[in-house]
Design a protein around this motif. Structure first.
Motif, PDB file in Angstrom:
ATOM      1  N   ALA A 133       0.833  -1.201   0.000  1.00  0.00           N
ATOM      2  CA  ALA A 133       0.000   0.000   0.000  1.00  0.00           C
ATOM      3  C   ALA A 133       0.868   1.251   0.000  1.00  0.00           C
ATOM      4  N   LEU A 134       1.958   1.233   0.774  1.00  0.00           N
ATOM      5  CA  LEU A 134       2.879   2.370   0.795  1.00  0.00           C
ATOM      6  C   LEU A 134       3.538   2.559  -0.562  1.00  0.00           C
ATOM      7  N   MET A 135       3.791   1.459  -1.258  1.00  0.00           N
ATOM      8  CA  MET A 135       4.372   1.546  -2.597  1.00  0.00           C
ATOM      9  C   MET A 135       3.488   2.362  -3.529  1.00  0.00           C
ATOM     10  N   SER A 136       2.170   2.267  -3.321  1.00  0.00           N
ATOM     11  CA  SER A 136       1.245   3.025  -4.185  1.00  0.00           C
ATOM     12  C   SER A 136       1.339   4.524  -3.937  1.00  0.00           C
ATOM     13  N   ASN A 137       1.980   4.949  -2.831  1.00  0.00           N
ATOM     14  CA  ASN A 137       2.177   6.377  -2.562  1.00  0.00           C
ATOM     15  C   ASN A 137       3.216   7.000  -3.486  1.00  0.00           C
ATOM     16  N   VAL A 138       4.142   6.172  -3.998  1.00  0.00           N
ATOM     17  CA  VAL A 138       5.269   6.719  -4.747  1.00  0.00           C
ATOM     18  C   VAL A 138       5.351   6.203  -6.175  1.00  0.00           C
ATOM     19  N   VAL A 139       4.434   5.308  -6.559  1.00  0.00           N
ATOM     20  CA  VAL A 139       4.462   4.708  -7.892  1.00  0.00           C
ATOM     21  C   VAL A 139       3.134   4.966  -8.588  1.00  0.00           C
ATOM     22  N   THR A 140       3.193   5.284  -9.866  1.00  0.00           N
ATOM     23  CA  THR A 140       1.961   5.486 -10.628  1.00  0.00           C
ATOM     24  C   THR A 140       1.236   4.156 -10.806  1.00  0.00           C
ATOM     25  N   LYS A 141      -0.064   4.224 -11.059  1.00  0.00           N
ATOM     26  CA  LYS A 141      -0.891   3.019 -11.146  1.00  0.00           C
ATOM     27  C   LYS A 141      -0.361   2.024 -12.174  1.00  0.00           C
ATOM     28  N   ASP A 142       0.080   2.530 -13.316  1.00  0.00           N
ATOM     29  CA  ASP A 142       0.504   1.629 -14.381  1.00  0.00           C
ATOM     30  C   ASP A 142       1.832   0.931 -14.085  1.00  0.00           C
ATOM     31  N   LYS A 143       2.578   1.416 -13.087  1.00  0.00           N
ATOM     32  CA  LYS A 143       3.864   0.804 -12.726  1.00  0.00           C
ATOM     33  C   LYS A 143       3.779  -0.015 -11.439  1.00  0.00           C
ATOM     34  N   LEU A 144       2.628  -0.015 -10.777  1.00  0.00           N
ATOM     35  CA  LEU A 144       2.531  -0.614  -9.453  1.00  0.00           C
ATOM     36  C   LEU A 144       2.790  -2.115  -9.464  1.00  0.00           C
ATOM     37  N   THR A 145       2.153  -2.847 -10.380  1.00  0.00           N
ATOM     38  CA  THR A 145       2.355  -4.292 -10.430  1.00  0.00           C
ATOM     39  C   THR A 145       3.815  -4.631 -10.697  1.00  0.00           C
ATOM     40  N   SER A 146       4.461  -3.849 -11.568  1.00  0.00           N
ATOM     41  CA  SER A 146       5.877  -4.059 -11.868  1.00  0.00           C
ATOM     42  C   SER A 146       6.725  -3.899 -10.614  1.00  0.00           C
ATOM     43  N   ARG A 147       6.450  -2.851  -9.834  1.00  0.00           N
ATOM     44  CA  ARG A 147       7.264  -2.593  -8.635  1.00  0.00           C
ATOM     45  C   ARG A 147       6.982  -3.610  -7.531  1.00  0.00           C
ATOM     46  N   ILE A 148       5.740  -4.064  -7.428  1.00  0.00           N
ATOM     47  CA  ILE A 148       5.434  -5.112  -6.449  1.00  0.00           C
ATOM     48  C   ILE A 148       6.155  -6.405  -6.828  1.00  0.00           C
ATOM     49  N   SER A 149       6.202  -6.726  -8.120  1.00  0.00           N
ATOM     50  CA  SER A 149       6.933  -7.911  -8.577  1.00  0.00           C
ATOM     51  C   SER A 149       8.421  -7.782  -8.275  1.00  0.00           C
ATOM     52  N   ALA A 204      13.642 -16.108 -10.361  1.00  0.00           N
ATOM     53  CA  ALA A 204      13.924 -15.605 -11.708  1.00  0.00           C
ATOM     54  C   ALA A 204      12.671 -15.000 -12.334  1.00  0.00           C
ATOM     55  N   ALA A 205      11.521 -15.653 -12.123  1.00  0.00           N
ATOM     56  CA  ALA A 205      10.264 -15.165 -12.697  1.00  0.00           C
ATOM     57  C   ALA A 205       9.869 -13.809 -12.116  1.00  0.00           C
ATOM     58  N   ALA A 206      10.097 -13.623 -10.819  1.00  0.00           N
ATOM     59  CA  ALA A 206       9.770 -12.334 -10.197  1.00  0.00           C
ATOM     60  C   ALA A 206      10.621 -11.222 -10.789  1.00  0.00           C
ATOM     61  N   PHE A 207      11.883 -11.515 -11.043  1.00  0.00           N
ATOM     62  CA  PHE A 207      12.784 -10.527 -11.638  1.00  0.00           C
ATOM     63  C   PHE A 207      12.334 -10.184 -13.058  1.00  0.00           C
ATOM     64  N   ILE A 208      12.013 -11.199 -13.837  1.00  0.00           N
ATOM     65  CA  ILE A 208      11.547 -10.986 -15.212  1.00  0.00           C
ATOM     66  C   ILE A 208      10.237 -10.205 -15.211  1.00  0.00           C
ATOM     67  N   GLY A 209       9.337 -10.566 -14.278  1.00  0.00           N
ATOM     68  CA  GLY A 209       8.043  -9.904 -14.203  1.00  0.00           C
ATOM     69  C   GLY A 209       8.137  -8.420 -13.961  1.00  0.00           C
ATOM     70  N   ALA A 210       9.126  -7.993 -13.165  1.00  0.00           N
ATOM     71  CA  ALA A 210       9.291  -6.564 -12.882  1.00  0.00           C
ATOM     72  C   ALA A 210       9.497  -5.761 -14.163  1.00  0.00           C
ATOM     73  N   PHE A 211      10.175  -6.349 -15.131  1.00  0.00           N
ATOM     74  CA  PHE A 211      10.418  -5.661 -16.403  1.00  0.00           C
ATOM     75  C   PHE A 211       9.237  -5.817 -17.355  1.00  0.00           C
ATOM     76  N   VAL A 212       8.639  -6.994 -17.372  1.00  0.00           N
ATOM     77  CA  VAL A 212       7.510  -7.240 -18.276  1.00  0.00           C
ATOM     78  C   VAL A 212       6.338  -6.329 -17.933  1.00  0.00           C
ATOM     79  N   PHE A 213       6.003  -6.237 -16.637  1.00  0.00           N
ATOM     80  CA  PHE A 213       4.829  -5.456 -16.227  1.00  0.00           C
ATOM     81  C   PHE A 213       5.043  -3.953 -16.345  1.00  0.00           C
ATOM     82  N   ALA A 214       6.311  -3.546 -16.512  1.00  0.00           N
ATOM     83  CA  ALA A 214       6.579  -2.131 -16.756  1.00  0.00           C
ATOM     84  C   ALA A 214       6.205  -1.740 -18.182  1.00  0.00           C
ATOM     85  N   ARG A 215       6.038  -2.757 -19.034  1.00  0.00           N
ATOM     86  CA  ARG A 215       5.758  -2.496 -20.448  1.00  0.00           C
ATOM     87  C   ARG A 215       4.413  -3.055 -20.917  1.00  0.00           C
TER      88      ARG A 215
END
Length: 388
Positions: free
Chosen positions: A118-134, A262-273
């Motif tokens: 929830a705190l992450m949503s304070n500093v990240v835009t909606k479209d990047k949130l899933t990427s940053r959580i991953s 490995a999947a979590a790391f890959i997901g952080a980049f995939v969900f950013a795009r």
């Protein structure tokens, strides 16, 4: 302050979140030390691994609404430090202190899992949130994978495995100070200016009236259930179907865990795009196909290949469900994350069902139970894609 510098202490917080996995890692060491009370410790430890998610998730949301998400995370750090201090002071004669420390680890970990995304949503835009959580889940996975190494090093190089506790206490304190001095906008000010009601038990339950958020919350239950189920099932399947030595079979979850990291790391980049809503049905659909292929695996090696693929496709389901739900209503992030953390109790529920099914119908039942979990997540993915 640049956004990447604000996110850094939050990602470090996910590393502290990984300390919650310490209970399973050190169980054998504690039981070996407390031989006379090993049986009691054995059945109490799993309880403390899950019960707090059910009990204090909603109170955590209320706490965050009162003191703020950042302060809630800092409180969880304080509880974790206290837990490590008590664990270090435990012994065979004072074995009950281990139970107290495990309870505090469970409480602190529940609070941080509810408050930090929830705190992450304070500093990240909606479209990047899933990427940053991953990305945070990737950092958490690194911590979990390093814990056995730290236990080994403290036991061999320093002569006492319990020195792990002060090391983790110091690390938690450092991350806490870093977060304390990092300026993050207080969401309560924005919510007050917009006339939002403060978080309460009623407001937590009310968000479930939204079918989308309800579906995602149930998705967390099946996501964690499938994850825990895989960890439990892999050694059983290897030993009973492929007649792999018990000790070698016990290493099976390590392969699954490495693939998840490995999947979590890959997901952080995939969900950013790419939108998580678009990824969820494809990932879960492919994961479902893989799990259904397991009965046809002709060897242990083929089974391991399918386990790796399963992890790669499904590892980000937790982050996708949570991120998509918060994106739907960022103002209710406290309520949403608390309910989703409560759903982590699904790990205990699914593993219990798995145990009964496997005992009754044999190893093939493992495939059916895990397939049911992924089938729900696949349907959820289609549902999310149509609602975006």
């Amino acid at each position: 302050m640049k956004k990447r510098f604000v996110i850094a202490p939050l990602l470090a917080g996910f590393f502290v979140m990984g300390f919650g996995d310490i209970i399973g890692t050190i169980m054998n060491q504690v039981k070996a030390e407390c031989v006379e009370n090993a049986d009691t410790i054995s059945w109490l430890m799993p309880i403390f691994a899950y019960v707090w998610f059910l009990i204090i998730s909603i109170p955590t949301a209320i706490l965050s609404g009162r003191v703020g998400r950042k302060n809630s995370v800092l409180i969880s750090f304080g509880i974790m430090i206290l837990a490590m201090v008590i664990a270090f002071c435990s012994s065979a004669e004072r074995w009950y202190l281990y139970i107290v420390s495990f309870a505090l680890v469970g409480i602190g970990n529940t609070i941080i899992q509810a408050a930090l995304p929830a705190l992450m949503s304070n500093v990240v835009t909606k479209d990047k949130l899933t990427s940053r959580i991953s990305l945070g889940q990737f950092v958490k996975a690194i911590c979990a994978s390093l814990t056995p190494v730290f236990v080994y090093l403290t036991a061999t190089a320093l002569g006492n495995w319990k020195l792990l506790f002060p090391v983790y206490a110091i690390l938690t304190g450092v991350v806490g100070m870093w977060l304390y001095f990092t300026k993050i906008d207080d969401e309560r000010l924005a919510q007050d200016s917009e006339g939002h009601q403060r978080t309460s038990f009623a407001s937590c339950i009310a968000v479930l009236k939204n079918p989308y958020i309800l579906a995602m919350t149930v998705g967390i239950l099946f996501s964690v259930g499938a994850d825990v189920g895989m960890n439990v099932a892999i050694p059983e399947y290897l030993s009973k179907v492929y007649k792999v030595d018990v000790n070698m079979a016990g290493l099976g979850p390590t392969v699954y865990f490495a693939a998840k990291t490995a999947a979590a790391f890959i997901g952080a980049f995939v969900f950013a795009r790419v939108s998580a809503a678009k990824c969820l049905p494809w990932a879960m659909g492919l994961g479902l196909v893989v799990i259904l292929l397991i009965p046809f695996a002709s060897s242990a090696f083929a089974f391991f290949v399918l386990v790796v693929l399963m992890a790669l496709f499904t590892a980000n389901s937790f982050g996708m469900c949570m991120g998509l739900a918060i994106e739907k209503n960022p103002a209710k992030a406290n309520e949403i994350t608390s309910l989703m953390v409560m759903a982590i109790v699904g790990g205990g529920i699914i593993s219990a069902i798995l145990g009964v099914a496997e005992k009754t119908y044999g190893p093939i039942a493992i495939v059916f139970v895990l397939s049911a979990c992924l089938a729900y997540l696949f349907v959820l993915g289609i549902f999310s894609a149509t609602r975006k």
